[in-house]
Structures are given as structure tokens and as C-alpha cells.
Design a protein around this motif. Structure first.
Motif, PDB file in Angstrom:
ATOM      1  N   TYR A 195       0.816  -1.215   0.000  1.00 33.18           N
ATOM      2  CA  TYR A 195       0.000   0.000   0.000  1.00 33.18           C
ATOM      3  C   TYR A 195       0.852   1.268   0.000  1.00 33.18           C
ATOM      4  CZ  TYR A 195      -3.971  -3.035   0.904  1.00 33.18           C
ATOM      5  OH  TYR A 195      -4.933  -3.992   0.792  1.00 33.18           O
ATOM      6  N   GLU A 196       2.034   1.213   0.604  1.00 30.00           N
ATOM      7  CA  GLU A 196       2.903   2.390   0.601  1.00 30.00           C
ATOM      8  C   GLU A 196       3.338   2.740  -0.822  1.00 30.00           C
ATOM      9  OE1 GLU A 196       2.908   0.704   4.625  1.00 30.00           O
ATOM     10  OE2 GLU A 196       3.284  -0.163   2.644  1.00 30.00           O
ATOM     11  N   GLN A 197       3.698   1.735  -1.604  1.00 31.73           N
ATOM     12  CA  GLN A 197       4.088   1.990  -2.991  1.00 31.73           C
ATOM     13  C   GLN A 197       2.910   2.527  -3.808  1.00 31.73           C
ATOM     14  OE1 GLN A 197       5.170  -0.414  -0.981  1.00 31.73           O
ATOM     15  NE2 GLN A 197       6.593  -1.789  -2.016  1.00 31.73           N
ATOM     16  N   GLU A 198       1.725   1.979  -3.552  1.00 30.20           N
ATOM     17  CA  GLU A 198       0.540   2.477  -4.259  1.00 30.20           C
ATOM     18  C   GLU A 198       0.309   3.952  -3.940  1.00 30.20           C
ATOM     19  OE1 GLU A 198      -4.281   1.628  -4.625  1.00 30.20           O
ATOM     20  OE2 GLU A 198      -3.037   0.401  -3.295  1.00 30.20           O
ATOM     21  N   THR A 199       0.438   4.310  -2.674  1.00 28.67           N
ATOM     22  CA  THR A 199       0.265   5.713  -2.282  1.00 28.67           C
ATOM     23  C   THR A 199       1.310   6.601  -2.947  1.00 28.67           C
ATOM     24  OG1 THR A 199      -0.606   4.985  -0.139  1.00 28.67           O
ATOM     25  CG2 THR A 199       0.104   7.275  -0.320  1.00 28.67           C
ATOM     26  N   CYS A 200       2.535   6.110  -3.023  1.00 33.25           N
ATOM     27  CA  CYS A 200       3.600   6.886  -3.677  1.00 33.25           C
ATOM     28  C   CYS A 200       3.295   7.136  -5.143  1.00 33.25           C
ATOM     29  CB  CYS A 200       4.941   6.164  -3.529  1.00 33.25           C
ATOM     30  SG  CYS A 200       5.619   6.176  -1.852  1.00 33.25           S
ATOM     31  N   PHE A 201       2.777   6.139  -5.827  1.00 34.16           N
ATOM     32  CA  PHE A 201       2.444   6.325  -7.246  1.00 34.16           C
ATOM     33  C   PHE A 201       1.261   7.280  -7.419  1.00 34.16           C
ATOM     34  CE2 PHE A 201       4.959   2.468  -8.095  1.00 34.16           C
ATOM     35  CZ  PHE A 201       5.639   2.893  -9.218  1.00 34.16           C
ATOM     36  N   ILE A 202       0.297   7.212  -6.497  1.00 37.02           N
ATOM     37  CA  ILE A 202      -0.820   8.161  -6.551  1.00 37.02           C
ATOM     38  C   ILE A 202      -0.302   9.592  -6.439  1.00 37.02           C
ATOM     39  CG2 ILE A 202      -2.823   9.016  -5.282  1.00 37.02           C
ATOM     40  CD1 ILE A 202      -3.459   6.075  -4.588  1.00 37.02           C
ATOM     41  N   LEU A 203       0.579   9.813  -5.468  1.00 41.53           N
ATOM     42  CA  LEU A 203       1.138  11.150  -5.287  1.00 41.53           C
ATOM     43  C   LEU A 203       2.001  11.560  -6.466  1.00 41.53           C
ATOM     44  CD1 LEU A 203       2.074  11.052  -1.491  1.00 41.53           C
ATOM     45  CD2 LEU A 203       0.090  12.140  -2.564  1.00 41.53           C
ATOM     46  N   MET A 204       2.716  10.605  -7.052  1.00 41.14           N
ATOM     47  CA  MET A 204       3.561  10.923  -8.197  1.00 41.14           C
ATOM     48  C   MET A 204       2.725  11.418  -9.374  1.00 41.14           C
ATOM     49  SD  MET A 204       6.094   8.480 -10.465  1.00 41.14           S
ATOM     50  CE  MET A 204       4.709   7.749 -11.351  1.00 41.14           C
ATOM     51  N   PHE A 205       1.664  10.689  -9.708  1.00 40.27           N
ATOM     52  CA  PHE A 205       0.836  11.095 -10.835  1.00 40.27           C
ATOM     53  C   PHE A 205       0.077  12.383 -10.527  1.00 40.27           C
ATOM     54  CE2 PHE A 205       1.257   6.522 -11.974  1.00 40.27           C
ATOM     55  CZ  PHE A 205       1.815   6.709 -13.219  1.00 40.27           C
ATOM     56  N   TRP A 206      -0.253  12.594  -9.250  1.00 35.73           N
ATOM     57  CA  TRP A 206      -0.879  13.859  -8.865  1.00 35.73           C
ATOM     58  C   TRP A 206       0.088  15.020  -9.102  1.00 35.73           C
ATOM     59  CZ3 TRP A 206      -1.839  15.992  -3.311  1.00 35.73           C
ATOM     60  CH2 TRP A 206      -2.701  17.088  -3.391  1.00 35.73           C
ATOM     61  N   ALA A 207       1.338  14.826  -8.684  1.00 38.73           N
ATOM     62  CA  ALA A 207       2.360  15.862  -8.902  1.00 38.73           C
ATOM     63  C   ALA A 207       2.566  16.110 -10.398  1.00 38.73           C
ATOM     64  CB  ALA A 207       3.674  15.455  -8.244  1.00 38.73           C
ATOM     65  N   PHE A 208       2.598  15.044 -11.192  1.00 43.34           N
ATOM     66  CA  PHE A 208       2.775  15.210 -12.641  1.00 43.34           C
ATOM     67  C   PHE A 208       1.611  15.983 -13.265  1.00 43.34           C
ATOM     68  CE2 PHE A 208       5.743  11.323 -13.195  1.00 43.34           C
ATOM     69  CZ  PHE A 208       6.828  12.134 -12.903  1.00 43.34           C
ATOM     70  N   SER A 209       0.392  15.728 -12.769  1.00 42.74           N
ATOM     71  CA  SER A 209      -0.764  16.446 -13.318  1.00 42.74           C
ATOM     72  C   SER A 209      -0.688  17.932 -12.981  1.00 42.74           C
ATOM     73  CB  SER A 209      -2.064  15.843 -12.775  1.00 42.74           C
ATOM     74  OG  SER A 209      -2.174  16.040 -11.374  1.00 42.74           O
ATOM     75  N   ILE A 210      -0.255  18.252 -11.750  1.00 41.97           N
ATOM     76  CA  ILE A 210      -0.107  19.663 -11.373  1.00 41.97           C
ATOM     77  C   ILE A 210       0.984  20.313 -12.226  1.00 41.97           C
ATOM     78  CG2 ILE A 210       0.530  21.236  -9.512  1.00 41.97           C
ATOM     79  CD1 ILE A 210      -0.630  19.222  -7.537  1.00 41.97           C
ATOM     80  N   MET A 211       2.098  19.611 -12.393  1.00 41.38           N
ATOM     81  CA  MET A 211       3.179  20.153 -13.214  1.00 41.38           C
ATOM     82  C   MET A 211       2.744  20.313 -14.666  1.00 41.38           C
ATOM     83  SD  MET A 211       6.778  18.548 -11.791  1.00 41.38           S
ATOM     84  CE  MET A 211       6.229  16.862 -11.543  1.00 41.38           C
ATOM     85  N   GLY A 212       1.908  19.398 -15.141  1.00 41.16           N
ATOM     86  CA  GLY A 212       1.428  19.487 -16.516  1.00 41.16           C
ATOM     87  C   GLY A 212       0.629  20.760 -16.754  1.00 41.16           C
ATOM     88  N   THR A 213      -0.236  21.126 -15.806  1.00 44.84           N
ATOM     89  CA  THR A 213      -1.014  22.355 -15.958  1.00 44.84           C
ATOM     90  C   THR A 213      -0.106  23.585 -15.949  1.00 44.84           C
ATOM     91  OG1 THR A 213      -1.393  22.490 -13.557  1.00 44.84           O
ATOM     92  CG2 THR A 213      -3.030  21.312 -14.878  1.00 44.84           C
TER      93      THR A 213
END
Length: 265
Positions: A65-83
Motif C-alpha cells: 500500500y505504501e508503494q501504491e500511495t507513492c504512485f498516486i502522489l507521483m501522478f498527482w504531482a505530474f498532473s499539477i506540473m502538466g497544468t
């Protein structure tokens, strides 16, 4: 400004929700089923083959679950950076347009400033809110009011510095995510080591499978979290550099296309 902040917040929350749904779907349908199948196969072969050495599996490395949470945060950060990249690209694209048309050798006097402001003020609200449009307007307004070229130049510099500070402050959330991901990995490490210590009595009896699996949780979560954090920070610095280049380009555009034409009698 309030509407802009609300829109940004809603966009980020929507991006977080999408990241949660997509990552969890991948984990539930691909990663965890394959990881469980791999672990079952390993356990069976360990019972039957004394010399069996299990190979490292990507699914097992990512399954917790820790790795899953890390990937969620990673893609969230990428989406913010994309905007933010999209916004910076729109700012740079605006530099290619003739926002104000001042012919070569033409001087702009304070009484002419309002005439050059009208085309910018007539732009769509979204375009008018861009850094270049705002900077040109504030420079012309300052020039008309004070009838001093230096004040217009100071207005351009102040506007660009304020924009640079704003862009830097908006990266705070991404920096927090980049900090939070290794922390989540360390939580997985603590959890894994705690589980391993709880099964120490089994290891004394010769059954080390549970201890090995728990230690795998500890090390895999930290490994994945640190790799993701390194990747995010690389893109954060690239984004910051690009944003700074856009701000500098806007200031240079104003110097070249506006300030050098200003003149007082």
C-alpha cells in the motif's frame, strides 16, 4: 483572483481523485494479482526445492500500500506540473503575437499610452490575465500617470519579479509531495520491520519465510519511494527553470518592444 484560486484548487482535487482511481485500478487488476501469484509460486518451490533462489519480481516490489500511495502522489504531482507547463507554454506563445504594434523609430508619449492600452484591454479575459498582457498594461498606465520612463521600467521589473515569486510559491505543493513520498516509504519500512520482529520467534524455529517477506516490505517501500522522489524533483527543477525562462523572456520582450519606444518631451 479568488475565482482563479478556487478553480486551481478544484482542478488539483479532481486530478488527485483521478490519480487515486487509475492507480488503484491498476493495482487491483494487475499488480497485486500477479504479485500474489508470484509469492505463492515462490512458497511452493521453496518447499520442494532446497536450492531454489527466487528472482526479483517487479510486481512483488510494487505490491504494498505504501508503494501504491507513492504512485498516486507521483501522478498527482505530474498532473499539477502538466497544468503549469501548459500555462508557461501559453505565456511563451503570447510573446510571438503582436500584442502592441509600435513601428520601428516610433516614439510613444505619455498622452499616447491610452491608445496602446486599448488593444490589450480588448483581449479575452484569459489572455488579458497573462503575464505579458498585465505587464504591458501596468507599464503603460504607470507611464501615463507619472510621465517617467524609469517608472514604467520599474513597473515591468516589479511585475515580473512578483510573477516569479508567485510561480515559485505555487510549486510548494509539488515540493511537499516530493518530501511526503520518501516519508511514506519510511512508514513502510517501519511497518515491515515491525512485522518482521513480530515473527522473530518463527525464525528461531527455522521458518524465515514470514520474516523475509516482512523485510521485503520494508526495503521495497523505501526503494520505490526514493526512486519516485528523485524523478519528481528532476521534473520540478526543469519546470522551475522553464518558468524562470518565460518570465525573463517577458521582461526582455517589454524592454525590446515597449520601453525603448517610450519618450517624454
Amino acid at each position: 483572483m479568488k475565482g482563479r484560486v478556487t478553480s486551481t484548487l478544484l482542478t488539483q482535487l479532481l486530478a488527485l481523485l483521478v490519480s487515486i482511481l487509475v492507480v488503484h485500478l491498476v493495482y487491483a487488476s494487475v499488480i497485486r494479482p500477479n504479485a500474489n501469484a508470484t509469492l505463492e509460486e515462490r512458497a511452493e518451490r521453496l518447499k520442494n526445492e532446497e536450492a531454489f533462489v527466487p528472482e526479483r519480481s517487479l510486481y512483488v516490489t510494487l505490491r504494498d500500500y505504501e508503494q501504491e500511495t507513492c504512485f498516486i502522489l507521483m501522478f498527482w504531482a505530474f498532473s499539477i506540473m502538466g497544468t503549469k507547463v501548459w500555462s508557461a507554454m501559453s505565456e511563451r506563445k503570447l510573446l510571438e503575437n503582436d500584442l502592441i504594434r509600435i513601428g520601428e523609430g516610433v516614439s510613444v508619449l505619455p498622452e499616447d499610452a491610452r491608445r496602446y492600452m486599448r488593444p490589450v484591454q480588448s483581449l479575452p479575459e484569459k489572455t488579458r490575465g497573462r503575464l505579458l498582457s498585465r505587464t504591458v498594461l501596468v507599464a503603460l498606465q504607470r507611464f501615463e500617470t507619472t510621465q517617467a520612463v524609469q517608472n514604467a521600467s520599474d513597473a515591468v521589473r516589479t511585475s515580473c519579479e512578483a510573477e516569479a515569486d508567485r510561480l515559485d510559491s505555487e510549486l510548494a505543493m509539488i515540493r511537499y509531495i516530493a518530501w511526503a513520498i520518501p516519508s511514506i516509504g519510511f512508514i513502510g519500512t517501519v511497518r515491515g520491520i515491525g512485522e518482521a520482529l513480530g515473527q522473530a520467534y518463527l525464525a528461531v524455529q527455522g521458518d524465515i519465510a514470514g520474516v523475509t517477506e516482512s523485510l521485503g516490505v520494508a526495503f521495497n517501500s523505501t526503494f520505490v519511494a526514493l526512486v519516485i522522489s528523485i524523478v519528481i524533483m528532476f521534473f520540478v527543477y526543469q519546470l522551475q527553470r522553464y518558468q524562470e525562462e518565460v518570465v525573463i523572456a517577458v521582461e526582455s520582450w517589454c524592454d525590446e518592444n515597449l520601453l525603448r519606444h517610450l519618450q517624454v518631451r
